[in-house]
Design a protein around this motif. Sequence first.
Motif, PDB file in Angstrom:
ATOM      1  N   GLU A  18       0.820  -1.203   0.000  1.00 22.58           N
ATOM      2  CA  GLU A  18       0.000   0.000   0.000  1.00 22.58           C
ATOM      3  C   GLU A  18       0.865   1.268   0.000  1.00 22.58           C
ATOM      4  O   GLU A  18       0.585   2.260  -0.677  1.00 22.58           O
ATOM      5  CB  GLU A  18      -0.932   0.001   1.222  1.00 22.58           C
ATOM      6  CG  GLU A  18      -2.062  -1.030   1.115  1.00 22.58           C
ATOM      7  CD  GLU A  18      -2.971  -1.019   2.329  1.00 22.58           C
ATOM      8  OE1 GLU A  18      -2.667  -0.200   3.266  1.00 22.58           O
ATOM      9  OE2 GLU A  18      -3.976  -1.744   2.353  1.00 22.58           O
ATOM     10  N   ARG A  19       1.949   1.164   0.788  1.00 25.01           N
ATOM     11  CA  ARG A  19       2.839   2.326   0.842  1.00 25.01           C
ATOM     12  C   ARG A  19       3.471   2.587  -0.504  1.00 25.01           C
ATOM     13  O   ARG A  19       3.536   3.749  -0.979  1.00 25.01           O
ATOM     14  CB  ARG A  19       3.917   2.105   1.908  1.00 25.01           C
ATOM     15  CG  ARG A  19       4.790   3.348   2.150  1.00 25.01           C
ATOM     16  CD  ARG A  19       5.803   3.035   3.203  1.00 25.01           C
ATOM     17  NE  ARG A  19       6.757   2.054   2.713  1.00 25.01           N
ATOM     18  CZ  ARG A  19       7.803   2.359   1.898  1.00 25.01           C
ATOM     19  NH1 ARG A  19       8.002   3.615   1.528  1.00 25.01           N
ATOM     20  NH2 ARG A  19       8.623   1.412   1.488  1.00 25.01           N
ATOM     21  N   VAL A  20       3.919   1.578  -1.186  1.00 28.13           N
ATOM     22  CA  VAL A  20       4.573   1.724  -2.494  1.00 28.13           C
ATOM     23  C   VAL A  20       3.589   2.255  -3.509  1.00 28.13           C
ATOM     24  O   VAL A  20       3.897   3.153  -4.307  1.00 28.13           O
ATOM     25  CB  VAL A  20       5.188   0.384  -2.947  1.00 28.13           C
ATOM     26  CG1 VAL A  20       5.641   0.475  -4.402  1.00 28.13           C
ATOM     27  CG2 VAL A  20       6.346   0.017  -2.062  1.00 28.13           C
ATOM     28  N   GLU A  21       2.376   1.737  -3.513  1.00 28.44           N
ATOM     29  CA  GLU A  21       1.377   2.234  -4.468  1.00 28.44           C
ATOM     30  C   GLU A  21       1.095   3.713  -4.234  1.00 28.44           C
ATOM     31  O   GLU A  21       0.977   4.515  -5.178  1.00 28.44           O
ATOM     32  CB  GLU A  21       0.088   1.407  -4.323  1.00 28.44           C
ATOM     33  CG  GLU A  21       0.215  -0.018  -4.850  1.00 28.44           C
ATOM     34  CD  GLU A  21      -1.072  -0.832  -4.656  1.00 28.44           C
ATOM     35  OE1 GLU A  21      -2.017  -0.250  -4.044  1.00 28.44           O
ATOM     36  OE2 GLU A  21      -1.134  -1.970  -5.121  1.00 28.44           O
ATOM     37  N   TYR A  22       0.992   4.068  -2.958  1.00 28.13           N
ATOM     38  CA  TYR A  22       0.713   5.471  -2.673  1.00 28.13           C
ATOM     39  C   TYR A  22       1.856   6.366  -3.118  1.00 28.13           C
ATOM     40  O   TYR A  22       1.661   7.460  -3.665  1.00 28.13           O
ATOM     41  CB  TYR A  22       0.429   5.646  -1.187  1.00 28.13           C
ATOM     42  CG  TYR A  22       0.068   7.049  -0.810  1.00 28.13           C
ATOM     43  CD1 TYR A  22      -1.197   7.565  -1.098  1.00 28.13           C
ATOM     44  CD2 TYR A  22       1.003   7.881  -0.204  1.00 28.13           C
ATOM     45  CE1 TYR A  22      -1.508   8.861  -0.776  1.00 28.13           C
ATOM     46  CE2 TYR A  22       0.690   9.178   0.125  1.00 28.13           C
ATOM     47  CZ  TYR A  22      -0.587   9.661  -0.156  1.00 28.13           C
ATOM     48  OH  TYR A  22      -0.889  10.962   0.175  1.00 28.13           O
ATOM     49  N   MET A  23       3.112   5.892  -2.891  1.00 21.42           N
ATOM     50  CA  MET A  23       4.282   6.674  -3.310  1.00 21.42           C
ATOM     51  C   MET A  23       4.295   6.838  -4.809  1.00 21.42           C
ATOM     52  O   MET A  23       4.588   7.928  -5.332  1.00 21.42           O
ATOM     53  CB  MET A  23       5.563   5.975  -2.835  1.00 21.42           C
ATOM     54  CG  MET A  23       5.798   6.039  -1.338  1.00 21.42           C
ATOM     55  SD  MET A  23       6.133   7.710  -0.781  1.00 21.42           S
ATOM     56  CE  MET A  23       7.744   7.917  -1.497  1.00 21.42           C
ATOM     57  N   ALA A  25       1.378  21.539  -1.125  1.00 21.52           N
ATOM     58  CA  ALA A  25      -0.036  21.191  -0.897  1.00 21.52           C
ATOM     59  C   ALA A  25      -0.312  19.770  -1.300  1.00 21.52           C
ATOM     60  O   ALA A  25      -1.319  19.192  -0.910  1.00 21.52           O
ATOM     61  CB  ALA A  25      -0.938  22.132  -1.646  1.00 21.52           C
ATOM     62  N   TYR A  26       0.523  19.247  -2.186  1.00 21.03           N
ATOM     63  CA  TYR A  26       0.311  17.862  -2.630  1.00 21.03           C
ATOM     64  C   TYR A  26       1.491  16.999  -2.221  1.00 21.03           C
ATOM     65  O   TYR A  26       2.017  16.196  -2.969  1.00 21.03           O
ATOM     66  CB  TYR A  26       0.146  17.820  -4.151  1.00 21.03           C
ATOM     67  CG  TYR A  26      -0.969  18.716  -4.617  1.00 21.03           C
ATOM     68  CD1 TYR A  26      -2.307  18.341  -4.426  1.00 21.03           C
ATOM     69  CD2 TYR A  26      -0.692  19.944  -5.174  1.00 21.03           C
ATOM     70  CE1 TYR A  26      -3.314  19.186  -4.833  1.00 21.03           C
ATOM     71  CE2 TYR A  26      -1.699  20.786  -5.564  1.00 21.03           C
ATOM     72  CZ  TYR A  26      -3.018  20.402  -5.400  1.00 21.03           C
ATOM     73  OH  TYR A  26      -4.014  21.240  -5.796  1.00 21.03           O
ATOM     74  N   THR A  27       1.956  17.196  -1.092  1.00 26.46           N
ATOM     75  CA  THR A  27       3.085  16.404  -0.593  1.00 26.46           C
ATOM     76  C   THR A  27       2.653  14.942  -0.473  1.00 26.46           C
ATOM     77  O   THR A  27       1.561  14.651  -0.009  1.00 26.46           O
ATOM     78  CB  THR A  27       3.525  16.935   0.768  1.00 26.46           C
ATOM     79  OG1 THR A  27       3.808  18.331   0.638  1.00 26.46           O
ATOM     80  CG2 THR A  27       4.747  16.205   1.281  1.00 26.46           C
ATOM     81  N   PRO A  28       3.477  13.981  -0.917  1.00 25.67           N
ATOM     82  CA  PRO A  28       3.101  12.547  -0.845  1.00 25.67           C
ATOM     83  C   PRO A  28       2.860  12.151   0.589  1.00 25.67           C
ATOM     84  O   PRO A  28       3.466  12.686   1.526  1.00 25.67           O
ATOM     85  CB  PRO A  28       4.302  11.824  -1.450  1.00 25.67           C
ATOM     86  CG  PRO A  28       5.042  12.861  -2.215  1.00 25.67           C
ATOM     87  CD  PRO A  28       4.785  14.155  -1.553  1.00 25.67           C
ATOM     88  N   LYS A  73       4.087  10.386  -6.754  1.00 26.49           N
ATOM     89  CA  LYS A  73       5.165  10.806  -7.664  1.00 26.49           C
ATOM     90  C   LYS A  73       4.609  11.124  -9.046  1.00 26.49           C
ATOM     91  O   LYS A  73       4.976  12.128  -9.673  1.00 26.49           O
ATOM     92  CB  LYS A  73       6.209   9.710  -7.737  1.00 26.49           C
ATOM     93  CG  LYS A  73       7.409  10.080  -8.586  1.00 26.49           C
ATOM     94  CD  LYS A  73       8.416   8.940  -8.537  1.00 26.49           C
ATOM     95  CE  LYS A  73       9.639   9.307  -9.380  1.00 26.49           C
ATOM     96  NZ  LYS A  73      10.657   8.202  -9.366  1.00 26.49           N
ATOM     97  N   HIS A  74       3.711  10.317  -9.548  1.00 29.01           N
ATOM     98  CA  HIS A  74       3.101  10.549 -10.855  1.00 29.01           C
ATOM     99  C   HIS A  74       2.314  11.866 -10.876  1.00 29.01           C
ATOM    100  O   HIS A  74       2.384  12.641 -11.844  1.00 29.01           O
ATOM    101  CB  HIS A  74       2.195   9.367 -11.201  1.00 29.01           C
ATOM    102  CG  HIS A  74       1.521   9.513 -12.542  1.00 29.01           C
ATOM    103  ND1 HIS A  74       2.220   9.539 -13.728  1.00 29.01           N
ATOM    104  CD2 HIS A  74       0.201   9.681 -12.865  1.00 29.01           C
ATOM    105  CE1 HIS A  74       1.393   9.700 -14.733  1.00 29.01           C
ATOM    106  NE2 HIS A  74       0.136   9.773 -14.227  1.00 29.01           N
ATOM    107  N   LEU A  75       1.598  12.122  -9.776  1.00 28.08           N
ATOM    108  CA  LEU A  75       0.830  13.360  -9.704  1.00 28.08           C
ATOM    109  C   LEU A  75       1.757  14.581  -9.697  1.00 28.08           C
ATOM    110  O   LEU A  75       1.491  15.593 -10.354  1.00 28.08           O
ATOM    111  CB  LEU A  75      -0.054  13.341  -8.469  1.00 28.08           C
ATOM    112  CG  LEU A  75      -0.970  14.573  -8.273  1.00 28.08           C
ATOM    113  CD1 LEU A  75      -1.902  14.735  -9.454  1.00 28.08           C
ATOM    114  CD2 LEU A  75      -1.768  14.428  -6.983  1.00 28.08           C
TER     115      LEU A  75
END
Length: 588
Positions: free
Chosen positions: A516-521, A564-567, A525-527
């Motif tokens: 889950e952590r990797v997917e969120y990262m 504002a969009y910090t991972p 990053k993509h965003l």
Amino acid sequence: MSIMGLKKKQPKTFKVKVITMDAEMEFSCEVKWKGKDLFDLVCRTIGLRETWFFGLRYIVKDTYAWLKMEKRVLDQEVPKEDPITFHFLAKFYPEKVEEELVQEITQHLFFLQVKKQILDEEIYCSPEASVLLASYAVQAKYGDYDPNFHKPGFLAQDELLPKRVLKQYQMTADMWEEKITAWYAEHRGITRDEAEMEYLKIAQDLEMYGVNYFPITQNKKDTDLLLGVDALGLHIYIPDNKLSSKKSFAWSGIRNISYSEKEFTIKPLDKKAEVFKFYSSQLRVNKLILQLCIGNHDLFMRRRKVDSIEVQQMKAQAREEKARKKMERQRLAREKKLREEAERAKEDMERRLYQLQDESRIANEALIRSEETADLLAEKAQIAEEEAKLLAQKAAEAEQERQRLEVTALKTKEEKRLMEHKMREAELIAVKLVEESERRSKEAEQLKQDLSEAREAERRAKHRLLEITKPSYPIIASYSAHPPADVGDLNLESGSFKFDFKDTDMKRLSMEIERERVEYMEKSKHLQEQLKELKTEIEALKLEERHANMGIPTNESMEFDENAYTPLSNLNLQSVTAKTQVAFLEEL
């Protein structure tokens, strides 16, 4: 040697100087000459035939006398000088100058003498008449008035007016000259002899013209009077008034004039009339008066008779001479007129020639200027053609640029639309991320709360476990002394609690958390990469709009705070672990 031989030889001639009104002459005269011989010599010299008006006057003892014709010159009371000086002057005056003066020389001598008498104030003349007479004198001297020749000041050296007249008015010499010149200009076309005759015709009407004045006394009362002798008769004047006579005797009314020493007697023709007697102080003056009376009376009677043959011949010759001179003047006037017309025609032709030359020169200059202008216009036309081509080229380029700008504007509008679409998508994504972040934050808070509850439950559980396991102290002590290598190997059974830690469950839980952590990262990053690309495109679009300068309104700067969009990878993973532990504890 005899006494006769000692006698000084007498000269046979003597010198005489005769002064006329316009000349001086010297003669060598014989001793035996009478007055008539000298007088005739002078008349012949100057060409005078009207001799009866003139005489030779000389000065003797502060008075003047006339040379007698019938006596020898040297036998009279002439000055004892060498040469003997005589003045050739008019002795008698005509009644009507225009009728009696025949010769021009006679007229000229009278003109000069009368003019001098007026200027010397021997003849009174009013200021108006003085100016008129001066204008005729100027005409006689200078001829017709020519403004180009007779400049202001040309009369400065001429004596034209009596001093009395000049003092009578507060006028400058220039003002007098202006008045005289105004009359002078009116006399155009008058010859010299005609101007002199006009002068004499005006002068003969003056009261003192032709009058010889002598001081006399009446009876023995010594009453001072003046005797005037002129061409018309004898006149008695008061000394203070020489203009109007107190009493007059016309020659036609006098029967006889006689004198005895100093007494003069005038007997009228009318025997009933009173005889007039007067006295003169000098015998010489009495002789002079008698001489003037006889001469004037003779001329008076002569005028009323038929002219002598000599006078008729003179008048005929004078008329012929005047006619000849008139014809000559007319011929000269015609020639002058023709010459003036020829000169005017010549001047007109010369002026026309100069004008044509000027016109030709101006035309040549205009032609040269026209050629230069034509060359300049041709050059300007060539330059204008080149400029037109250049402008056409620039117009074409401008048209291309306009089309390109239109395409760019359309493209910019499309890109702007796409960018706005991406912006909206990014805003939606950002909103979703914010919502996701808020949700995760809530979840994290919940996980923290759950973790704290789980820790509290764990603490209670441990405490209770300790309470349960208190009787079996050795076992616990043994466990405490030698703890197991893995917690999962611990199995506790006591009452309702049971702890069964397996390795597979722990690994599975850890793997899920890590995935889950990797997917969120990756998503985060993509965003971030998408946001950076969007920002770069926006900056490039702004730069193109500034360069294009087409007036397309710029979008507001759309900058996004990356913070504002910090991972969410920065979030404390303890919350996930705590959650897992809580879930694990709940399963237990």
